[in-house]
Design a protein around this motif. Structure first.
Motif, PDB file in Angstrom:
ATOM      1  N   GLY A 192     -45.247  54.855  53.089  1.00  0.00           N
ATOM      2  CA  GLY A 192     -45.916  55.948  52.398  1.00  0.00           C
ATOM      3  C   GLY A 192     -47.104  56.525  53.141  1.00  0.00           C
ATOM      4  N   VAL A 193     -47.524  55.910  54.258  1.00  0.00           N
ATOM      5  CA  VAL A 193     -48.674  56.412  55.016  1.00  0.00           C
ATOM      6  C   VAL A 193     -48.174  57.211  56.210  1.00  0.00           C
ATOM      7  CG1 VAL A 193     -50.738  55.785  56.313  1.00  0.00           C
ATOM      8  CG2 VAL A 193     -50.072  54.437  54.314  1.00  0.00           C
ATOM      9  N   ARG A 194     -48.667  58.455  56.334  1.00  0.00           N
ATOM     10  CA  ARG A 194     -48.273  59.319  57.453  1.00  0.00           C
ATOM     11  C   ARG A 194     -49.503  60.015  57.997  1.00  0.00           C
ATOM     12  NH1 ARG A 194     -45.401  59.716  53.297  1.00  0.00           N
ATOM     13  NH2 ARG A 194     -46.341  61.627  52.551  1.00  0.00           N
ATOM     14  N   TYR A 195     -49.603  60.081  59.303  1.00  0.00           N
ATOM     15  CA  TYR A 195     -50.682  60.802  59.963  1.00  0.00           C
ATOM     16  C   TYR A 195     -50.070  61.993  60.689  1.00  0.00           C
ATOM     17  CZ  TYR A 195     -53.144  56.390  59.209  1.00  0.00           C
ATOM     18  OH  TYR A 195     -53.699  55.267  58.644  1.00  0.00           O
ATOM     19  N   ILE A 196     -50.590  63.174  60.380  1.00  0.00           N
ATOM     20  CA  ILE A 196     -50.031  64.415  60.916  1.00  0.00           C
ATOM     21  C   ILE A 196     -51.130  65.161  61.659  1.00  0.00           C
ATOM     22  CG2 ILE A 196     -48.830  66.574  60.361  1.00  0.00           C
ATOM     23  CD1 ILE A 196     -48.109  65.174  57.624  1.00  0.00           C
ATOM     24  N   LEU A 197     -50.886  65.432  62.922  1.00  0.00           N
ATOM     25  CA  LEU A 197     -51.808  66.230  63.728  1.00  0.00           C
ATOM     26  C   LEU A 197     -51.161  67.572  64.008  1.00  0.00           C
ATOM     27  CD1 LEU A 197     -54.299  66.706  65.548  1.00  0.00           C
ATOM     28  CD2 LEU A 197     -53.021  65.568  67.389  1.00  0.00           C
ATOM     29  N   THR A 198     -51.809  68.637  63.587  1.00  0.00           N
ATOM     30  CA  THR A 198     -51.342  69.979  63.902  1.00  0.00           C
ATOM     31  C   THR A 198     -52.347  70.629  64.853  1.00  0.00           C
ATOM     32  OG1 THR A 198     -52.489  71.294  62.195  1.00  0.00           O
ATOM     33  CG2 THR A 198     -50.520  70.083  61.506  1.00  0.00           C
ATOM     34  N   SER A 199     -52.056  71.828  65.261  1.00  0.00           N
ATOM     35  CA  SER A 199     -52.976  72.526  66.153  1.00  0.00           C
ATOM     36  C   SER A 199     -54.225  73.009  65.422  1.00  0.00           C
ATOM     37  CB  SER A 199     -52.263  73.722  66.797  1.00  0.00           C
ATOM     38  OG  SER A 199     -51.687  74.559  65.799  1.00  0.00           O
ATOM     39  N   ARG A 243     -55.353  71.077  62.189  1.00  0.00           N
ATOM     40  CA  ARG A 243     -55.840  70.099  61.225  1.00  0.00           C
ATOM     41  C   ARG A 243     -55.349  68.697  61.540  1.00  0.00           C
ATOM     42  NH1 ARG A 243     -53.327  72.759  56.054  1.00  0.00           N
ATOM     43  NH2 ARG A 243     -51.942  73.572  57.659  1.00  0.00           N
ATOM     44  N   ILE A 244     -56.021  67.734  60.960  1.00  0.00           N
ATOM     45  CA  ILE A 244     -55.543  66.356  60.909  1.00  0.00           C
ATOM     46  C   ILE A 244     -55.331  66.027  59.439  1.00  0.00           C
ATOM     47  CG2 ILE A 244     -56.031  63.943  61.415  1.00  0.00           C
ATOM     48  CD1 ILE A 244     -57.932  64.938  63.604  1.00  0.00           C
ATOM     49  N   VAL A 245     -54.143  65.553  59.107  1.00  0.00           N
ATOM     50  CA  VAL A 245     -53.799  65.266  57.718  1.00  0.00           C
ATOM     51  C   VAL A 245     -53.358  63.815  57.604  1.00  0.00           C
ATOM     52  CG1 VAL A 245     -52.328  65.889  55.764  1.00  0.00           C
ATOM     53  CG2 VAL A 245     -53.052  67.644  57.394  1.00  0.00           C
ATOM     54  N   ALA A 246     -53.881  63.113  56.616  1.00  0.00           N
ATOM     55  CA  ALA A 246     -53.434  61.758  56.290  1.00  0.00           C
ATOM     56  C   ALA A 246     -52.807  61.799  54.910  1.00  0.00           C
ATOM     57  CB  ALA A 246     -54.593  60.775  56.326  1.00  0.00           C
ATOM     58  N   ARG A 247     -51.586  61.310  54.804  1.00  0.00           N
ATOM     59  CA  ARG A 247     -50.888  61.278  53.519  1.00  0.00           C
ATOM     60  C   ARG A 247     -50.609  59.847  53.121  1.00  0.00           C
ATOM     61  NH1 ARG A 247     -46.653  66.293  52.972  1.00  0.00           N
ATOM     62  NH2 ARG A 247     -48.192  67.656  52.016  1.00  0.00           N
ATOM     63  N   PHE A 248     -50.734  59.584  51.824  1.00  0.00           N
ATOM     64  CA  PHE A 248     -50.591  58.232  51.315  1.00  0.00           C
ATOM     65  C   PHE A 248     -49.689  58.234  50.086  1.00  0.00           C
ATOM     66  CE2 PHE A 248     -54.796  58.899  53.095  1.00  0.00           C
ATOM     67  CZ  PHE A 248     -54.860  57.904  54.064  1.00  0.00           C
ATOM     68  N   GLY A 249     -48.771  57.257  50.030  1.00  0.00           N
ATOM     69  CA  GLY A 249     -47.963  57.057  48.836  1.00  0.00           C
ATOM     70  C   GLY A 249     -46.648  57.793  48.869  1.00  0.00           C
TER      71      GLY A 249
END
Length: 211
Positions: A88-95, A97-103
């Motif tokens: 459920g944990v994902r780390y997303i790097l875009t040009s 933003r940095i996004v952390a998703r949980f669950g």
């Protein structure tokens, strides 16, 4: 309504936490059923009765059921919840933003615009250094730090963040939009090794359904 990347925004890297957290659950998933199968075979052959004569063949079905119950408790109460938590944990790097998703069922996330990041730090324990993972802290100048915990190939991930920050236009055009939903990224998410020297700027631009 489907959420998309903003126009001109690109996905650079998507990853999960370093999978060392799955060592115990995977070991239990393999060893506990194997041990239970051995125990059930021993019970059916009358092993308990040889140790304790008071245990008759009438006990067999109850002892086998107890072994199966232990397997179910370990797999459903230990291995499965930890796998779901890791997945459920994902780390997303875009040009932009940095996004952390949980669950997966109960979901949450936080986002940090690259333009707001002042510094990117790394902290590693001894085990993390051996596994080449670590915690990335993002200093935005506000109280507290945003932390990406247990990122695999942490040095390369930080270099991707710094390169993306260096590529930000003077007039940053990314707004407060959201990164695509979990299903849009399933084919890309994983403990990646970030192979190749160049940043994968062409992974995706503008979201899957950009018009």
């Amino acid at each position: 309504m489907r959420k998309e990347l903003l126009r001109g925004e690109q996905v650079i890297v998507i990853t999960r936490q370093q999978p060392r957290a799955l060592f115990g659950p995977v070991l239990a998933f393999i060893l506990v059923p194997a041990a239970a199968a051995f125990a059930c075979a021993w019970i059916v052959k009358g092993g308990p009765g040889k140790l304790l004569p008071v245990i008759t063949s009438d006990w067999t079905q109850w002892l086998v059921a107890a072994c199966l119950a232990i397997v179910a408790i370990v797999l459903l109460g230990y291995s499965l919840p930890r796998f779901i938590r890791w997945r459920g944990v994902r780390y997303i790097l875009t040009s932009g933003r940095i996004v952390a998703r949980f669950g997966m069922l109960r979901r949450g996330d936080w986002q940090v615009p690259l333009a707001a990041v002042r510094s990117v730090g790394i902290k590693q324990s001894l085990l993390q250094r051996i596994l080449r993972s670590g915690n990335i802290s993002l200093d935005t100048g506000h109280p507290g730090e945003a932390v990406l915990a247990d990122v695999p190939e942490v040095g390369k991930f930080r270099s991707f963040i710094l390169d993306a920050m260096a590529e930000l236009p003077t007039n940053v055009g990314f707004g407060p939009g959201a990164v695509p939903e979990h299903g849009d990224f399933d084919g890309l998410v994983g403990p990646v090794d970030y192979s190749g020297a160049a940043l994968p700027w062409d992974v995706r631009e503008g979201g899957r359904d950009e018009r």
